[in-house]
Design a protein around this motif. Structure first.
Motif, PDB file in Angstrom:
ATOM      1  N   ASP A   1     -10.964  -4.556  -5.434  1.00 59.50           N
ATOM      2  CA  ASP A   1     -11.875  -4.199  -4.335  1.00 59.50           C
ATOM      3  C   ASP A   1     -11.377  -2.977  -3.579  1.00 59.50           C
ATOM      4  O   ASP A   1     -12.172  -2.195  -3.051  1.00 59.50           O
ATOM      5  CB  ASP A   1     -12.004  -5.374  -3.358  1.00 59.50           C
ATOM      6  N   TRP A   2     -10.058  -2.841  -3.497  1.00 60.21           N
ATOM      7  CA  TRP A   2      -9.408  -1.746  -2.766  1.00 60.21           C
ATOM      8  C   TRP A   2      -8.326  -1.134  -3.635  1.00 60.21           C
ATOM      9  O   TRP A   2      -7.723  -1.831  -4.469  1.00 60.21           O
ATOM     10  CB  TRP A   2      -8.722  -2.261  -1.494  1.00 60.21           C
ATOM     11  N   VAL A   3      -8.025   0.125  -3.401  1.00 59.81           N
ATOM     12  CA  VAL A   3      -6.829   0.760  -3.945  1.00 59.81           C
ATOM     13  C   VAL A   3      -6.207   1.587  -2.834  1.00 59.81           C
ATOM     14  O   VAL A   3      -6.888   2.376  -2.178  1.00 59.81           O
ATOM     15  CB  VAL A   3      -7.141   1.592  -5.212  1.00 59.81           C
ATOM     16  N   HIS A   4      -4.903   1.366  -2.589  1.00 62.15           N
ATOM     17  CA  HIS A   4      -4.211   2.004  -1.466  1.00 62.15           C
ATOM     18  C   HIS A   4      -3.408   3.226  -1.888  1.00 62.15           C
ATOM     19  O   HIS A   4      -2.894   3.934  -1.018  1.00 62.15           O
ATOM     20  CB  HIS A   4      -3.207   1.028  -0.833  1.00 62.15           C
ATOM     21  N   SER A   5      -3.202   3.427  -3.176  1.00 58.92           N
ATOM     22  CA  SER A   5      -2.132   4.307  -3.647  1.00 58.92           C
ATOM     23  C   SER A   5      -2.626   5.567  -4.351  1.00 58.92           C
ATOM     24  O   SER A   5      -1.955   6.083  -5.240  1.00 58.92           O
ATOM     25  CB  SER A   5      -1.218   3.513  -4.586  1.00 58.92           C
TER      26      SER A   5
ATOM     27  N   LEU B   1     -15.638   1.293  -4.420  1.00 64.08           N
ATOM     28  CA  LEU B   1     -14.217   0.973  -4.355  1.00 64.08           C
ATOM     29  C   LEU B   1     -13.653   1.541  -3.046  1.00 64.08           C
ATOM     30  O   LEU B   1     -13.797   2.733  -2.768  1.00 64.08           O
ATOM     31  CB  LEU B   1     -13.499   1.585  -5.559  1.00 64.08           C
ATOM     32  N   GLN B   2     -13.031   0.672  -2.244  1.00 61.35           N
ATOM     33  CA  GLN B   2     -12.466   1.073  -0.959  1.00 61.35           C
ATOM     34  C   GLN B   2     -11.117   1.746  -1.215  1.00 61.35           C
ATOM     35  O   GLN B   2     -10.256   1.176  -1.904  1.00 61.35           O
ATOM     36  CB  GLN B   2     -12.301  -0.129  -0.049  1.00 61.35           C
ATOM     37  N   LEU B   3     -10.907   2.912  -0.643  1.00 63.79           N
ATOM     38  CA  LEU B   3      -9.780   3.736  -1.068  1.00 63.79           C
ATOM     39  C   LEU B   3      -8.960   4.248   0.118  1.00 63.79           C
ATOM     40  O   LEU B   3      -9.517   4.763   1.087  1.00 63.79           O
ATOM     41  CB  LEU B   3     -10.330   4.906  -1.895  1.00 63.79           C
ATOM     42  N   CYS B   4      -7.641   4.077   0.014  1.00 65.03           N
ATOM     43  CA  CYS B   4      -6.707   4.679   0.959  1.00 65.03           C
ATOM     44  C   CYS B   4      -5.889   5.742   0.233  1.00 65.03           C
ATOM     45  O   CYS B   4      -5.579   5.599  -0.952  1.00 65.03           O
ATOM     46  CB  CYS B   4      -5.762   3.632   1.549  1.00 65.03           C
ATOM     47  N   ILE B   5      -5.531   6.784   0.948  1.00 67.40           N
ATOM     48  CA  ILE B   5      -4.677   7.822   0.396  1.00 67.40           C
ATOM     49  C   ILE B   5      -3.233   7.511   0.772  1.00 67.40           C
ATOM     50  O   ILE B   5      -2.927   7.245   1.939  1.00 67.40           O
ATOM     51  CB  ILE B   5      -5.059   9.209   0.949  1.00 67.40           C
ATOM     52  N   GLN B   6      -2.347   7.549  -0.219  1.00 60.47           N
ATOM     53  CA  GLN B   6      -0.930   7.334   0.061  1.00 60.47           C
ATOM     54  C   GLN B   6      -0.306   8.635   0.515  1.00 60.47           C
ATOM     55  O   GLN B   6      -0.425   9.672  -0.141  1.00 60.47           O
ATOM     56  CB  GLN B   6      -0.209   6.814  -1.181  1.00 60.47           C
ATOM     57  N   VAL B   7       0.371   8.568   1.657  1.00 60.60           N
ATOM     58  CA  VAL B   7       1.040   9.745   2.193  1.00 60.60           C
ATOM     59  C   VAL B   7       2.549   9.536   2.176  1.00 60.60           C
ATOM     60  O   VAL B   7       3.043   8.407   2.263  1.00 60.60           O
ATOM     61  CB  VAL B   7       0.557  10.072   3.627  1.00 60.60           C
ATOM     62  N   ASN B   8       3.264  10.617   2.064  1.00 61.68           N
ATOM     63  CA  ASN B   8       4.726  10.601   2.062  1.00 61.68           C
ATOM     64  C   ASN B   8       5.194  11.578   3.136  1.00 61.68           C
ATOM     65  O   ASN B   8       5.284  12.776   2.902  1.00 61.68           O
ATOM     66  CB  ASN B   8       5.245  11.008   0.683  1.00 61.68           C
ATOM     67  N   LEU B   9       5.456  11.057   4.330  1.00 58.19           N
ATOM     68  CA  LEU B   9       5.816  11.916   5.453  1.00 58.19           C
ATOM     69  C   LEU B   9       7.306  11.953   5.732  1.00 58.19           C
ATOM     70  O   LEU B   9       7.760  12.806   6.502  1.00 58.19           O
ATOM     71  CB  LEU B   9       5.080  11.466   6.719  1.00 58.19           C
ATOM     72  N   ASP B  10       8.078  11.026   5.119  1.00 55.77           N
ATOM     73  CA  ASP B  10       9.516  11.070   5.390  1.00 55.77           C
ATOM     74  C   ASP B  10      10.275  11.814   4.308  1.00 55.77           C
ATOM     75  O   ASP B  10      11.502  11.850   4.316  1.00 55.77           O
ATOM     76  CB  ASP B  10      10.080   9.664   5.602  1.00 55.77           C
ATOM     77  N   GLY B  11       9.551  12.408   3.364  1.00 60.23           N
ATOM     78  CA  GLY B  11      10.167  13.355   2.450  1.00 60.23           C
ATOM     79  C   GLY B  11      10.922  12.779   1.292  1.00 60.23           C
ATOM     80  O   GLY B  11      11.691  13.493   0.642  1.00 60.23           O
ATOM     81  N   GLY B  12      10.739  11.502   0.985  1.00 59.78           N
ATOM     82  CA  GLY B  12      11.399  10.920  -0.172  1.00 59.78           C
ATOM     83  C   GLY B  12      10.954  11.615  -1.454  1.00 59.78           C
ATOM     84  O   GLY B  12       9.798  11.526  -1.853  1.00 59.78           O
TER      85      GLY B  12
END
Length: 239
Positions: free
Chosen positions: A99-103, A124-135
């Motif tokens: 139902d959702w994808v977060h990544s 499809l419910q969608l989230c964008i994965q963010v990388n703000l701590d620079g890993g």
């Protein structure tokens, strides 16, 4: 009460206390039970205790559980979230079963999900994965990459942009946890204030896990992803 039911109550109590400390209504934060490496029986125990939203990191494992629970509990109205990495060869499974994808962090993946989402299912419910701590080894887009990706995804059919997800590196203390989660919240607020096309339903901030859910709730998370705090430590094969 089963251990899973007891754990769910304890997590719910933690969330309620965290909301009170942050001056937020408990109903403003949802709980995603992450069942990675635990089988359908464990999920069924969580369902019996009242949980309805589940997160899966491994796509094929998740699909197997979705099908098993759909057959065993056809009236349960469960909600399934893909929260792990999505490779091109697994997009059809995600599009057809979750139902959702977060990544999502690449336009190519969003394009495939859009094309492969069956017409008879809701978007499809969608989230964008963010990388703000620079890993450097982690998935996720930077703050600078995000607006362009959102604009492109907003043009795709069968998808609905809902928010941001982040998995920061473990932080040494509560203040450090708060700081990184707060940076994602600021970015989320900026996007919401932009009123850009395609962000009409942008209301979800998927932040926080078992170890840092209090800091995530303080920062403004609307959905915490808790695995070991509900199902126990993960070791060995699927169980």
């Amino acid at each position: 009460m089963t251990t899973i039911a007891t754990n769910l109550q304890q997590v719910s109590d933690r969330m309620a206390r965290a909301c009170m400390a942050a001056g937020r209504a408990p109903a403003s934060v949802g709980l995603l039970a992450v069942a990675k490496t635990f089988g359908a029986d464990a999920v069924a125990q969580a369902v019996a205790a009242g949980q309805r939203a589940f997160g899966e990191n491994y796509i094929q494992e998740g699909v197997d559980k979705i099908l098993a629970l759909r057959a065993a509990l056809p009236d349960a109205a469960l909600q399934w979230h893909c929260i792990g990495p999505v490779q091109s060869n697994k997009t059809r499974l995600v599009a057809e079963h979750f139902d959702w994808v977060h990544s999502v962090d690449r336009l190519k993946i969003a394009q495939r999900l859009s094309a492969q989402r069956p017409a008879h299912l809701p978007p499809l419910q969608l989230c964008i994965q963010v990388n703000l701590d620079g890993g450097a080894t982690k998935s996720g887009v930077t703050a600078g990459q995000l607006p362009g990706l959102l604009r492109a995804i907003a043009q795709l059919p069968r998808l609905r942009l809902r928010g941001l997800m982040s998995i920061p590196d473990p932080a040494p203390d509560f203040q450090a946890q708060k700081a990184i989660h707060a940076s994602v919240k600021r970015l989320f607020d900026q996007l919401c204030a932009s009123a850009a096309p395609g962000l009409e339903d942008f209301d979800t901030l998927s932040l926080g896990m078992t170890a840092d859910l209090e800091a995530a709730i303080w920062a403004g998370s609307t959905l915490v992803r808790v695995g070991s705090g509900i199902f126990g430590d993960r070791s060995g094969p699927l169980r």
